[in-house]
Design a protein around this motif. Structure first.
Motif, PDB file in Angstrom:
ATOM      1  N   ASN A  87       0.814  -1.213   0.000  1.00  0.00           N
ATOM      2  CA  ASN A  87       0.000   0.000   0.000  1.00  0.00           C
ATOM      3  C   ASN A  87       0.848   1.264   0.000  1.00  0.00           C
ATOM      4  OD1 ASN A  87       0.865  -0.758   2.559  1.00  0.00           O
ATOM      5  ND2 ASN A  87      -0.886   0.111   3.621  1.00  0.00           N
ATOM      6  N   ARG A  88       1.997   1.187  -0.668  1.00  0.00           N
ATOM      7  CA  ARG A  88       2.867   2.350  -0.806  1.00  0.00           C
ATOM      8  C   ARG A  88       2.915   2.810  -2.252  1.00  0.00           C
ATOM      9  NH1 ARG A  88       4.120   0.077   3.739  1.00  0.00           N
ATOM     10  NH2 ARG A  88       5.250   1.193   5.383  1.00  0.00           N
ATOM     11  N   VAL A  89       2.888   4.121  -2.435  1.00  0.00           N
ATOM     12  CA  VAL A  89       2.991   4.709  -3.763  1.00  0.00           C
ATOM     13  C   VAL A  89       4.191   5.641  -3.775  1.00  0.00           C
ATOM     14  CG1 VAL A  89       0.525   4.507  -4.231  1.00  0.00           C
ATOM     15  CG2 VAL A  89       1.408   6.587  -3.158  1.00  0.00           C
ATOM     16  N   ALA A  90       4.592   6.060  -4.983  1.00  0.00           N
ATOM     17  CA  ALA A  90       5.821   6.847  -5.108  1.00  0.00           C
ATOM     18  C   ALA A  90       5.594   8.338  -4.972  1.00  0.00           C
ATOM     19  CB  ALA A  90       6.487   6.541  -6.451  1.00  0.00           C
ATOM     20  N   THR A  91       4.464   8.848  -5.468  1.00  0.00           N
ATOM     21  CA  THR A  91       4.263  10.295  -5.525  1.00  0.00           C
ATOM     22  C   THR A  91       2.890  10.682  -4.978  1.00  0.00           C
ATOM     23  OG1 THR A  91       3.292  10.254  -7.744  1.00  0.00           O
ATOM     24  CG2 THR A  91       5.703  10.374  -7.590  1.00  0.00           C
ATOM     25  N   ARG A  92       2.721  11.964  -4.752  1.00  0.00           N
ATOM     26  CA  ARG A  92       1.418  12.462  -4.301  1.00  0.00           C
ATOM     27  C   ARG A  92       0.360  12.254  -5.382  1.00  0.00           C
ATOM     28  NH1 ARG A  92      -0.831  15.782  -0.452  1.00  0.00           N
ATOM     29  NH2 ARG A  92      -2.730  16.870  -1.133  1.00  0.00           N
ATOM     30  N   GLU A  93       0.736  12.373  -6.640  1.00  0.00           N
ATOM     31  CA  GLU A  93      -0.217  12.157  -7.720  1.00  0.00           C
ATOM     32  C   GLU A  93      -0.750  10.729  -7.692  1.00  0.00           C
ATOM     33  OE1 GLU A  93       2.695  13.662  -8.048  1.00  0.00           O
ATOM     34  OE2 GLU A  93       1.881  15.705  -8.250  1.00  0.00           O
ATOM     35  N   ASP A  94       0.128   9.772  -7.395  1.00  0.00           N
ATOM     36  CA  ASP A  94      -0.323   8.384  -7.271  1.00  0.00           C
ATOM     37  C   ASP A  94      -1.312   8.240  -6.116  1.00  0.00           C
ATOM     38  OD1 ASP A  94       1.342   7.663  -9.375  1.00  0.00           O
ATOM     39  OD2 ASP A  94       3.016   7.143  -8.045  1.00  0.00           O
ATOM     40  N   ALA A  95      -1.010   8.899  -5.003  1.00  0.00           N
ATOM     41  CA  ALA A  95      -1.913   8.837  -3.848  1.00  0.00           C
ATOM     42  C   ALA A  95      -3.262   9.457  -4.180  1.00  0.00           C
ATOM     43  CB  ALA A  95      -1.276   9.538  -2.652  1.00  0.00           C
ATOM     44  N   GLU A  96      -3.258  10.551  -4.943  1.00  0.00           N
ATOM     45  CA  GLU A  96      -4.514  11.208  -5.311  1.00  0.00           C
ATOM     46  C   GLU A  96      -5.400  10.275  -6.130  1.00  0.00           C
ATOM     47  OE1 GLU A  96      -3.263  14.743  -7.258  1.00  0.00           O
ATOM     48  OE2 GLU A  96      -3.101  15.918  -5.390  1.00  0.00           O
ATOM     49  N   ARG A  97      -4.797   9.465  -6.990  1.00  0.00           N
ATOM     50  CA  ARG A  97      -5.589   8.529  -7.785  1.00  0.00           C
ATOM     51  C   ARG A  97      -6.254   7.479  -6.889  1.00  0.00           C
ATOM     52  NH1 ARG A  97      -1.558   9.557 -11.756  1.00  0.00           N
ATOM     53  NH2 ARG A  97      -0.133   8.002 -10.867  1.00  0.00           N
ATOM     54  N   VAL A  98      -5.528   7.031  -5.871  1.00  0.00           N
ATOM     55  CA  VAL A  98      -6.118   6.057  -4.947  1.00  0.00           C
ATOM     56  C   VAL A  98      -7.245   6.701  -4.148  1.00  0.00           C
ATOM     57  CG1 VAL A  98      -5.672   4.431  -3.070  1.00  0.00           C
ATOM     58  CG2 VAL A  98      -3.908   4.841  -4.793  1.00  0.00           C
ATOM     59  N   TYR A  99      -7.028   7.916  -3.671  1.00  0.00           N
ATOM     60  CA  TYR A  99      -8.076   8.601  -2.915  1.00  0.00           C
ATOM     61  C   TYR A  99      -9.296   8.896  -3.796  1.00  0.00           C
ATOM     62  CZ  TYR A  99      -5.553   9.250   1.463  1.00  0.00           C
ATOM     63  OH  TYR A  99      -4.928   9.037   2.654  1.00  0.00           O
ATOM     64  N   ALA A 100      -9.071   9.145  -5.075  1.00  0.00           N
ATOM     65  CA  ALA A 100     -10.208   9.334  -5.979  1.00  0.00           C
ATOM     66  C   ALA A 100     -11.037   8.049  -6.072  1.00  0.00           C
ATOM     67  CB  ALA A 100      -9.713   9.757  -7.360  1.00  0.00           C
ATOM     68  N   GLU A 101     -10.373   6.909  -6.108  1.00  0.00           N
ATOM     69  CA  GLU A 101     -11.098   5.637  -6.113  1.00  0.00           C
ATOM     70  C   GLU A 101     -11.877   5.456  -4.812  1.00  0.00           C
ATOM     71  OE1 GLU A 101      -8.622   2.314  -7.027  1.00  0.00           O
ATOM     72  OE2 GLU A 101      -7.891   3.165  -8.909  1.00  0.00           O
ATOM     73  N   LEU A 102     -11.261   5.842  -3.690  1.00  0.00           N
ATOM     74  CA  LEU A 102     -11.978   5.760  -2.412  1.00  0.00           C
ATOM     75  C   LEU A 102     -13.195   6.670  -2.419  1.00  0.00           C
ATOM     76  CD1 LEU A 102      -8.938   5.684   0.043  1.00  0.00           C
ATOM     77  CD2 LEU A 102     -10.547   3.823  -0.397  1.00  0.00           C
ATOM     78  N   GLY A 103     -13.072   7.849  -3.030  1.00  0.00           N
ATOM     79  CA  GLY A 103     -14.241   8.712  -3.181  1.00  0.00           C
ATOM     80  C   GLY A 103     -15.301   8.080  -4.059  1.00  0.00           C
ATOM     81  N   GLY A 104     -14.868   7.363  -5.089  1.00  0.00           N
ATOM     82  CA  GLY A 104     -15.820   6.651  -5.942  1.00  0.00           C
ATOM     83  C   GLY A 104     -16.563   5.563  -5.190  1.00  0.00           C
ATOM     84  N   TYR A 105     -15.855   4.826  -4.325  1.00  0.00           N
ATOM     85  CA  TYR A 105     -16.520   3.808  -3.507  1.00  0.00           C
ATOM     86  C   TYR A 105     -17.539   4.445  -2.570  1.00  0.00           C
ATOM     87  CZ  TYR A 105     -13.110   0.267  -4.991  1.00  0.00           C
ATOM     88  OH  TYR A 105     -12.361  -0.612  -5.712  1.00  0.00           O
ATOM     89  N   LEU A 106     -17.194   5.614  -2.036  1.00  0.00           N
ATOM     90  CA  LEU A 106     -18.134   6.315  -1.168  1.00  0.00           C
ATOM     91  C   LEU A 106     -19.426   6.616  -1.917  1.00  0.00           C
ATOM     92  CD1 LEU A 106     -18.516   7.728   1.634  1.00  0.00           C
ATOM     93  CD2 LEU A 106     -17.665   9.814   0.539  1.00  0.00           C
ATOM     94  N   ALA A 107     -19.313   7.038  -3.166  1.00  0.00           N
ATOM     95  CA  ALA A 107     -20.500   7.343  -3.967  1.00  0.00           C
ATOM     96  C   ALA A 107     -21.308   6.078  -4.249  1.00  0.00           C
ATOM     97  CB  ALA A 107     -20.086   8.013  -5.274  1.00  0.00           C
TER      98      ALA A 107
END
Length: 603
Positions: A264-284
Motif C-alpha cells: 500500500n505504498r505509492v511513489a508520488t502524491r499524484e499516485d496517492a490522489e488517484r487512490v483517494y479518488a477511487e476511495l471517493g468513488g466507492y463512497l459514492a
C-alpha cells in the motif's frame, strides 16, 4: 428427548472421549505437543478434541482423489485454530479449578513449584474419564469444544472437497495454470456464520511449482461478482480506473483472488490522489446503493489501487416494515462507514478509529481486556489489563514512501472521485437501475441485527468461569440476542419468507427483489456534492435527506436534499427529533454505526 435436544454437540463429545487413547501415538509430532503450547497454552486441557479434529480431517484427506494433493500441514492449521479460539476459556477454567485444587490439598500457590503444577495438570487430564469429570464442572466449555470441533471438521472437509472438485475451473479463473496441491490455510479471516464457518486464505501449489494464495468464502459470492461487474462498467465508461479482481462464485460458496498485503505504498502524491479518488468513488457507490460496513478491515490498498473485500453490504436492504432513517446522519454518507462519525474537537492521538478512510492505525484499547499469563505454575491467571495496544497494520491506508497520508489532506481527490461516480448515476438513472438490477439480481444481502460489539462482549463474558459453570444462563442470554432484533424494533419476517438466521446475528435473504433496487427512488441519487462538508452536519428532518448532512435554509428554493443552500441553522429540537430512528434501533439500521471488536492481537 435430551439426546435429540443436544444433537448438535453430544455425538461429537461421546465419539471424542470414547475414542481417546491417552497413550496413543496420534499426532505425536504435532506442533501443539510442544511444551510451551501443551502446558503453556493448555492444549492438554482439550487434547481429545484436537485429536478428534485431526482424525476427521485426515480421513477426509486420505479419502479424496490424487489429482489434488493435500498437505498434512492443513490439519495442523485447523488444530491450531481450534486451540486459539479456546485459549481464554481454557485458561479461565483451569485457573478456577487449580485454585480449588490448591485449597483442597493445602497447597500454597506462591511456594509451589512448576513440577507441582504439571503434576496437577497430568492428574486432571489423565484419561477420558478425567476429562469428562473436568467438563462436568465446566459443562459449557465441554459442549462448545465438541460443537466447534464438529463444525471445524465439517468446514475443513467441505473446503477440501470443493477445492478438489473445482480445481480445473479454479485454475483457469484465477491462476492460468493447473492447481496440483493444497498446502496451508489461514482460518478465521471473518466472523463465523452458517455453522461456525469463516473465510480462509488457502495457499496452493501450481503445476510449475509456484505457490499462490486464494480466498475461500463459505457463502455465496454473487454480490461480489455483481460489484466487480459494476466497477468494470464504470471503468469502461471512463468514470474512474477501478482495478478489478477475479471472483469465482459457486453454489453457496466461492473463491476470490487475494488482494496482496503490504503493498500500500505509492511513489508520488499524484499516485496517492488517484487512490483517494477511487476511495471517493466507492463512497459514492455505497451511498447511492444504500450500502455500509466499510470499516477499515473491508478496505484494502495494494499496487496503486483501492479495493473493497466484502461486498455483502453494498445494497441497502431492510426487512419490510423497518423504517429508513431519512433526513438524519444515518441517511448520509456517514452510514457507509468510510468516514468517521462527526465529533466536536480533534480526536486524541492514538484513539481507536474504525472507518475505512482513517482507521487501521495502532491504538490503545479503550477498556480493560482479559490477558492470559502463561506462567506454567499455580500463579498462571487471566487478568484484565488497561492500555493494551493493538496494531491492525493499516493495510487500508496509503503511504507515500514511508510517510502515512491522511484523508483530510486529499479532500479534493476524494470529492472528485465521488462526483464522477455520483454524476454517472444521476445523469442516467434508468440505465443505472437496469445495470444494478441485472448485476445483483439473485445475490444475497446482509443487514445488521445487533451491533457486532454486542456479540463480541457476550461471547467474551460467556467464556468466564461463571458462565462455563452455568450453561443455561449463557444459552438464555445469547439466544435472546440472536433471535430478536435490537431494542426499539419489532420482529418482522422477511417479505419472501426465505430469510435464514445465522449465528452471527445477521439475517440473509436471497430474494432478488431485495437484492436489487426495485424502483428509481432506491437508486436515483439525490442532487449535490456530498463529501466536503460532511463534518459540519445538522440532520434535516423530512423525506429528502441531504446526502452530506447539511441543513438547507427553510427559505431555500433548491430541490429536496440539495445542499446548494449554505445556511446551517439548526432546526428546532422537536422537528429534528422527528426524523430520527427510535431509541436503541440505530445499530439495527446502519452497519456503519457499529463498534467492531478490535481486530488483530494485542502486542
Amino acid at each position: 428427548m435430551l439426546t435429540d435436544l443436544h444433537r448438535g454437540w453430544l455425538p461429537v463429545y461421546r465419539e471424542t472421549l470414547d475414542g481417546f487413547d491417552p497413550g496413543g501415538e496420534a499426532f505425536a509430532a504435532a506442533d501443539w505437543r510442544a511444551d510451551d503450547v501443551y502446558h503453556g497454552q493448555l492444549a492438554t486441557a482439550c487434547e481429545p478434541f484436537l485429536v478428534e479434529l485431526g482424525r476427521r480431517l485426515t480421513r477426509e484427506i486420505d479419502g479424496g482423489g490424487a489429482a489434488v494433493r493435500v498437505d498434512p500441514r492443513l490439519v495442523a492449521d485447523f488444530q491450531a485454530y481450534l486451540l486459539d479460539r479456546f485459549e481464554l476459556a481454557l485458561a479461565w477454567a483451569v485457573e478456577t479449578d487449580a485454585k480449588v485444587h490448591c485449597r483442597l490439598h493445602g497447597i500454597d500457590p506462591a511456594s509451589a513449584t512448576r513440577d507441582d503444577y504439571l503434576a496437577y495438570l497430568d492428574k486432571t487430564f489423565a484419561d477420558a474419564a478425567a476429562y469428562h469429570r473436568f467438563y462436568l464442572e465446566f459443562p459449557l466449555l465441554g459442549r462448545w469444544l465438541a460443537q466447534t470441533t464438529g463444525q471445524l471438521a465439517e468446514h475443513g472437509a467441505q473446503m477440501i472437497g470443493r477445492i478438489r472438485d473445482g480445481a480445473a475451473e479454479l485454475s483457469g479463473a484465477l491462476f492460468g495454470r493447473p492447481l496440483v496441491a493444497v498446502r496451508t490455510a489461514r482460518l478465521g479471516r471473518s466472523d463465523h456464520h452458517a455453522g461456525g464457518r469463516s473465510v480462509a486464505i488457502v495457499e496452493v501449489e501450481l503445476a510449475d511449482g509456484a505457490r499462490e494464495s486464494v480466498v475461500y468464502k463459505p457463502r455465496g459470492l454473487e454480490g461480489e461478482a455483481g460489484f466487480q461487474g459494476l466497477l468494470a462498467r464504470l471503468r469502461d465508461d471512463g468514470v474512474l480506473g477501478f482495478a478489478g479482481r477475479a471472483v469465482l462464485p459457486k453454489d453457496g460458496y466461492g473463491f476470490e483472488a487475494l488482494i496482496p498485503p503490504g503493498r500500500n505504498r505509492v511513489a508520488t502524491r499524484e499516485d496517492a490522489e488517484r487512490v483517494y479518488a477511487e476511495l471517493g468513488g466507492y463512497l459514492a457507490i455505497f451511498y447511492v446503493l444504500g450500502g455500509g460496513d466499510l470499516h477499515f478491515e473491508n478496505v484494502l490498498v495494494a499496487d496503486g489501487h483501492a479495493y473493497i473485500c466484502d461486498c455483502e453490504t453494498v445494497l441497502g436492504a431492510l426487512p419490510k416494515g423497518w423504517p429508513r432513517p431519512s433526513g438524519t446522519l444515518m441517511d448520509s454518507v456517514f452510514r457507509t462507514g468510510l468516514i468517521e462519525w462527526p465529533r466536536s474537537g480533534a480526536a486524541p492521538e492514538g484513539e481507536m478509529r474504525i472507518s475505512g478512510y482513517t482507521g487501521g492505525g495502532g491504538y490503545e484499547m479503550p477498556m480493560p481486556v482479559p490477558q492470559v499469563d502463561r506462567l506454567q505454575s499455580f500463579a498462571s491467571s487471566v487478568s484484565y489489563r488497561e492500555g493494551v495496544r493493538v496494531d491492525p497494520g493499516a493495510s487500508n491506508r496509503i503511504f507515500i514512501g514511508e510517510e502515512l497520508t491522511h484523508a483530510e489532506e486529499f479532500v479534493d481527490a476524494i470529492g472528485s472521485g465521488f462526483d464522477r461516480v455520483y454524476e454517472w448515476f444521476r445523469k442516467r438513472p434508468d440505465e443505472a437501475i437496469a445495470c444494478v438490477r441485472d448485476l445483483f439480481s439473485g445475490s444475497g444481502v446482509r443487514f445488521v441485527n445487533w451491533s457486532t460489539q454486542v456479540y463480541s462482549q457476550l461471547l467474551a463474558a460467556a467464556l468466564h468461569p461463571r458462565c462455563l459453570l452455568e450453561p443455561l444462563e449463557a444459552d438464555l442470554l445469547i439466544e435472546t440476542v440472536r433471535t430478536f432484533p435490537a431494542s426499539g424494533t419489532r420482529t418482522r419476517p422477511c417479505p419472501t419468507g426465505r430469510s435464514r438466521r445465522c449465528g452471527a446475528g445477521t439475517s440473509r435473504c436471497s430474494a432478488s427483489r431485495q437484492a436489487a433496487p426495485a424502483s428509481s427512488t432506491t437508486t436515483r441519487p439525490r442532487s449535490g456534492r456530498i463529501w466536503r462538508r460532511a463534518r459540519s452536519t445538522t440532520p434535516r428532518p423530512g423525506s429528502g435527506a441531504c446526502p452530506r448532512g447539511t441543513a438547507p435554509s427553510s427559505a431555500s428554493t433548491s430541490p429536496p436534499g440539495c445542499p446548494a443552500a449554505t445556511s446551517r441553522a439548526p432546526t428546532s429540537p422537536r422537528r429534528a427529533s422527528s426524523g430520527r430512528p427510535r431509541s436503541g434501533s440505530s445499530s439495527a439500521r446502519c452497519s456503519a454505526n457499529r463498534t467492531r471488536p478490535p481486530p488483530g492481537r494485542p502486542s
